[in-house]
Structure formats: C-alpha cells, structure tokens
Design an enzyme around this catalytic site. Sequence first.
Site, PDB file in Angstrom:
ATOM      1  N   LYS A  14       0.838  -1.212   0.000  1.00 16.96           N
ATOM      2  CA  LYS A  14       0.000   0.000   0.000  1.00 16.96           C
ATOM      3  C   LYS A  14       0.876   1.266   0.000  1.00 16.96           C
ATOM      4  O   LYS A  14       0.688   2.147  -0.832  1.00 16.96           O
ATOM      5  CB  LYS A  14      -0.941   0.016   1.215  1.00 16.96           C
ATOM      6  CG  LYS A  14      -1.859  -1.191   1.292  1.00 16.96           C
ATOM      7  CD  LYS A  14      -2.805  -1.138   2.472  1.00 16.96           C
ATOM      8  CE  LYS A  14      -2.135  -1.265   3.832  1.00 16.96           C
ATOM      9  NZ  LYS A  14      -1.643  -2.611   4.169  1.00 16.96           N
ATOM     10  N   ARG A  89      -9.405   0.441   8.973  1.00 16.53           N
ATOM     11  CA  ARG A  89      -9.027  -0.939   9.255  1.00 16.53           C
ATOM     12  C   ARG A  89     -10.098  -1.664  10.077  1.00 16.53           C
ATOM     13  O   ARG A  89      -9.918  -2.829  10.420  1.00 16.53           O
ATOM     14  CB  ARG A  89      -7.708  -0.956  10.042  1.00 16.53           C
ATOM     15  CG  ARG A  89      -6.462  -1.179   9.162  1.00 16.53           C
ATOM     16  CD  ARG A  89      -5.249  -1.076  10.072  1.00 16.53           C
ATOM     17  NE  ARG A  89      -4.079  -1.775   9.599  1.00 16.53           N
ATOM     18  CZ  ARG A  89      -3.080  -1.190   8.919  1.00 16.53           C
ATOM     19  NH1 ARG A  89      -3.142   0.064   8.583  1.00 16.53           N
ATOM     20  NH2 ARG A  89      -2.019  -1.896   8.585  1.00 16.53           N
ATOM     21  N   ARG A 128      11.949  -6.417   4.852  1.00 20.07           N
ATOM     22  CA  ARG A 128      11.938  -5.008   5.225  1.00 20.07           C
ATOM     23  C   ARG A 128      12.508  -4.835   6.640  1.00 20.07           C
ATOM     24  O   ARG A 128      13.179  -3.863   6.950  1.00 20.07           O
ATOM     25  CB  ARG A 128      10.511  -4.448   5.153  1.00 20.07           C
ATOM     26  CG  ARG A 128      10.429  -2.973   5.525  1.00 20.07           C
ATOM     27  CD  ARG A 128       9.065  -2.373   5.286  1.00 20.07           C
ATOM     28  NE  ARG A 128       8.039  -2.980   6.133  1.00 20.07           N
ATOM     29  CZ  ARG A 128       6.743  -2.708   6.039  1.00 20.07           C
ATOM     30  NH1 ARG A 128       6.307  -1.873   5.132  1.00 20.07           N
ATOM     31  NH2 ARG A 128       5.871  -3.290   6.847  1.00 20.07           N
ATOM     32  N   ARG A 134      11.682  -1.339  12.428  1.00 20.57           N
ATOM     33  CA  ARG A 134      10.340  -1.448  13.010  1.00 20.57           C
ATOM     34  C   ARG A 134      10.224  -2.728  13.815  1.00 20.57           C
ATOM     35  O   ARG A 134      10.436  -3.820  13.283  1.00 20.57           O
ATOM     36  CB  ARG A 134       9.288  -1.449  11.889  1.00 20.57           C
ATOM     37  CG  ARG A 134       9.003  -0.094  11.329  1.00 20.57           C
ATOM     38  CD  ARG A 134       8.058  -0.146  10.138  1.00 20.57           C
ATOM     39  NE  ARG A 134       6.804  -0.858  10.386  1.00 20.57           N
ATOM     40  CZ  ARG A 134       5.802  -0.889   9.512  1.00 20.57           C
ATOM     41  NH1 ARG A 134       5.899  -0.247   8.362  1.00 20.57           N
ATOM     42  NH2 ARG A 134       4.694  -1.547   9.788  1.00 20.57           N
ATOM     43  N   ARG A 146      -0.375  -9.875  12.892  1.00 20.20           N
ATOM     44  CA  ARG A 146      -0.915  -8.756  12.093  1.00 20.20           C
ATOM     45  C   ARG A 146      -1.798  -9.282  10.968  1.00 20.20           C
ATOM     46  O   ARG A 146      -2.827  -8.679  10.636  1.00 20.20           O
ATOM     47  CB  ARG A 146       0.233  -7.912  11.516  1.00 20.20           C
ATOM     48  CG  ARG A 146       0.970  -7.112  12.569  1.00 20.20           C
ATOM     49  CD  ARG A 146       2.303  -6.589  12.084  1.00 20.20           C
ATOM     50  NE  ARG A 146       2.191  -5.654  10.976  1.00 20.20           N
ATOM     51  CZ  ARG A 146       3.228  -5.254  10.253  1.00 20.20           C
ATOM     52  NH1 ARG A 146       4.440  -5.699  10.516  1.00 20.20           N
ATOM     53  NH2 ARG A 146       3.052  -4.395   9.269  1.00 20.20           N
TER      54      ARG A 146
HETATM   55  P1  B4P Z   1       4.549  -1.589   2.146  1.00 21.55           P
HETATM   56  O1  B4P Z   1       4.149  -0.841   0.911  1.00 21.55           O
HETATM   57  O2  B4P Z   1       5.427  -0.862   3.097  1.00 21.55           O
HETATM   58  O3  B4P Z   1       3.351  -2.215   2.974  1.00 21.55           O
HETATM   59  P2  B4P Z   1       2.046  -1.572   3.607  1.00 21.55           P
HETATM   60  O4  B4P Z   1       0.966  -2.467   3.115  1.00 21.55           O
HETATM   61  O5  B4P Z   1       1.934  -0.125   3.276  1.00 21.55           O
HETATM   62  O6  B4P Z   1       2.350  -1.517   5.162  1.00 21.55           O
HETATM   63  P3  B4P Z   1       1.895  -2.141   6.565  1.00 21.55           P
HETATM   64  O7  B4P Z   1       0.510  -2.699   6.495  1.00 21.55           O
HETATM   65  O8  B4P Z   1       3.009  -3.058   6.971  1.00 21.55           O
HETATM   66  O9  B4P Z   1       1.945  -1.015   7.613  1.00 21.55           O
HETATM   67  P4  B4P Z   1       1.058   0.150   8.220  1.00 21.55           P
HETATM   68  O10 B4P Z   1       2.064   1.207   8.311  1.00 21.55           O
HETATM   69  O11 B4P Z   1      -0.177   0.463   7.444  1.00 21.55           O
HETATM   70  O12 B4P Z   1       5.276  -2.900   1.607  1.00 21.55           O
HETATM   71  C1  B4P Z   1       5.853  -3.841   2.483  1.00 21.55           C
HETATM   72  C2  B4P Z   1       7.179  -4.365   1.927  1.00 21.55           C
HETATM   73  O13 B4P Z   1       6.988  -5.042   0.696  1.00 21.55           O
HETATM   74  C3  B4P Z   1       8.174  -3.256   1.641  1.00 21.55           C
HETATM   75  O14 B4P Z   1       9.440  -3.641   2.109  1.00 21.55           O
HETATM   76  C4  B4P Z   1       8.193  -3.127   0.131  1.00 21.55           C
HETATM   77  O15 B4P Z   1       9.438  -2.728  -0.380  1.00 21.55           O
HETATM   78  C5  B4P Z   1       7.854  -4.550  -0.303  1.00 21.55           C
HETATM   79  N1  B4P Z   1       7.107  -4.563  -1.554  1.00 21.55           N
HETATM   80  C6  B4P Z   1       6.120  -3.685  -1.919  1.00 21.55           C
HETATM   81  N2  B4P Z   1       5.657  -4.003  -3.157  1.00 21.55           N
HETATM   82  C7  B4P Z   1       6.343  -5.144  -3.542  1.00 21.55           C
HETATM   83  C8  B4P Z   1       6.303  -5.968  -4.728  1.00 21.55           C
HETATM   84  N3  B4P Z   1       5.472  -5.711  -5.733  1.00 21.55           N
HETATM   85  N4  B4P Z   1       7.109  -7.047  -4.759  1.00 21.55           N
HETATM   86  C9  B4P Z   1       7.964  -7.317  -3.744  1.00 21.55           C
HETATM   87  N5  B4P Z   1       8.058  -6.564  -2.617  1.00 21.55           N
HETATM   88  C10 B4P Z   1       7.266  -5.492  -2.523  1.00 21.55           C
HETATM   89  O16 B4P Z   1       0.578  -0.363   9.671  1.00 21.55           O
HETATM   90  C11 B4P Z   1       1.466  -0.687  10.736  1.00 21.55           C
HETATM   91  C12 B4P Z   1       0.730  -0.807  12.079  1.00 21.55           C
HETATM   92  O17 B4P Z   1       0.162   0.488  12.445  1.00 21.55           O
HETATM   93  C13 B4P Z   1      -0.480  -1.746  12.155  1.00 21.55           C
HETATM   94  O18 B4P Z   1      -0.093  -3.087  12.384  1.00 21.55           O
HETATM   95  C14 B4P Z   1      -1.284  -1.134  13.336  1.00 21.55           C
HETATM   96  O19 B4P Z   1      -0.748  -1.521  14.585  1.00 21.55           O
HETATM   97  C15 B4P Z   1      -1.064   0.364  13.187  1.00 21.55           C
HETATM   98  N6  B4P Z   1      -2.151   0.992  12.406  1.00 21.55           N
HETATM   99  C16 B4P Z   1      -2.002   1.608  11.194  1.00 21.55           C
HETATM  100  N7  B4P Z   1      -3.205   2.068  10.743  1.00 21.55           N
HETATM  101  C17 B4P Z   1      -4.128   1.736  11.691  1.00 21.55           C
HETATM  102  C18 B4P Z   1      -5.537   1.894  11.779  1.00 21.55           C
HETATM  103  N8  B4P Z   1      -6.241   2.487  10.795  1.00 21.55           N
HETATM  104  N9  B4P Z   1      -6.181   1.437  12.890  1.00 21.55           N
HETATM  105  C19 B4P Z   1      -5.501   0.846  13.871  1.00 21.55           C
HETATM  106  N10 B4P Z   1      -4.170   0.643  13.848  1.00 21.55           N
HETATM  107  C20 B4P Z   1      -3.466   1.063  12.763  1.00 21.55           C
END
Ligand code: B4P
Length: 190
Positions: A14, A89, A128, A134, A146
């Site tokens: 995302k 979420r 990552r 983290r 998660r």
């Molecule tokens: P990202 O792009 O970083 O993943 P994400 O889905 O954005 O992040 P995530 O769900 O972990 O975290 P969030 O901050 O929202 O990609 C992950 C990895 O994959 C990276 O290393 C990237 O390089 C790699 N990658 C991406 N695309 C790729 C591809 N095509 N091929 C290969 N590799 C690839 O949430 C973190 C925490 O915050 C939650 O657990 C919760 O505790 C809290 N939180 C956040 N929002 C909340 C909410 N609304 N309510 C309650 N708690 C919340």
Amino acid sequence: MTNLILFGPPGSGKGTQAAGLIDKYQLVHISTGDLFRYEMGNNTPLGLKAKAYMAEGRLVPDEVTIGMLRNKVEAHPEASGFIFDGFPRTIPQAEALDQLLAGMNTGISGLIALEVDEEEIVKRILKRGESSGRPDDNDEAIIRKRIDVYKNETSPVFDFYAASGKSHSIPGVGSVADIFDRLCATIDGL
Ligand code: B4P
C-alpha cells in the site's frame, strides 16, 4: 473530489504504491501507519499510546485512530481528494470516515485491495525488517498476528464498501510498475 482507499493485508504494498499514485493523481496521502510512526518518533502522548499496540501487531484503538485521521483530513481544506492508506481498518473506522466525508459533501470514490498471499507477505515484511528498525517487522509471530488481525477485523471493510459497489481488488504480486499500472487502470475506470 476523488477519495481512494488503498486496501490490503500488511506488507501488500500500500505504502509503496501510494507514493506513485499521489504524484499521478495529485491527491493528499494519509497513511495512519506513517502518522503513528511519526508520533512515536517524537515521543508524543499519541505516539506513546500507539507504541505498545503496534509493537504487538494489534490495532491502535478506534477512538485514537479516528481522531488523528479527522485532524489530518481537516488540515487539508484545499485538497482535491485523498488517498487513505491503512485506514479504515475496522467497520467503526469506515463509518466514521463516511460521516466525515459526508460532512464535506463528498464520499469514497473506490476501495482498491492489493491481493497478496500470506507466505509472500511474511517474506516481504521480514526482508523489510532487516533495515526498517520497526519492531513489528522482524518477528515472524508478530507478523502472523498482524495478518490474523487483518483477516478478522479489517477484511470486513472490503464487504462494507462492496455493498455499494465501491470495492475492487487486483493482484498485488509482480513488479511494482506492473501493479501500479493495474491500480491506475482501476482508478481510471471508477
Ligand atoms: P509496504 O508498501 O510498506 O506495505 P504496507 O501495506 O503499506 O504496510 P503495513 O501494512 O506493513 O503497515 P502500516 O504502516 O499500514 O510494503 C511492504 C514491503 O513489501 C516493503 O518492504 C516493500 O518494499 C515490499 N514490496 C512492496 N511491493 C512489492 C512488490 N510488488 N514485490 C515485492 N516486494 C514489494 O501499519 C502498521 C501498524 O500500524 C499496524 O499493524 C497497526 O498496529 C497500526 N495501524 C495503522 N493504521 C491503523 C488503523 N487504521 N487502525 C488501527 N491501527 C493502525
């Protein structure tokens, strides 16, 4: 206004994809995960509240998250639209978001989910974790927790917006560029 929800399990890409989308569509990007990490980095009361939940792979309570999101949206009266990344979420978060946008005479244009299977997610997040610093990224048990939270608490949000025909999903595996093209094709068709 164009208001998009970028949806999918943790580590589905995302944040990675949002970076390109904000440039192309000139939307304001709001990532609740990034906001919490910023608050934690500055040791604010909000950051201290979020810290324990995030480290354990649990969701930060709705009242904390919704209040933070509302402040962020209201800080951008000039926006032509938003990309919500990692929010909503839970169903109460989705209801609060709809209410907030209705008060601005707008609403969600579409939700797009990135589909990635569990083993690929675990692999990506552990990778990552080698450099992200983290605590929720380098322990496989926390990562699986998660994913469970996503299945139980977050995935119903897809059905919530599907009821009004707003939910879409695309494969989130492949090159970042290919996934970006799929996302743009979906957004352009909304
Ligand atoms: P990202 O792009 O970083 O993943 P994400 O889905 O954005 O992040 P995530 O769900 O972990 O975290 P969030 O901050 O929202 O990609 C992950 C990895 O994959 C990276 O290393 C990237 O390089 C790699 N990658 C991406 N695309 C790729 C591809 N095509 N091929 C290969 N590799 C690839 O949430 C973190 C925490 O915050 C939650 O657990 C919760 O505790 C809290 N939180 C956040 N929002 C909340 C909410 N609304 N309510 C309650 N708690 C919340």
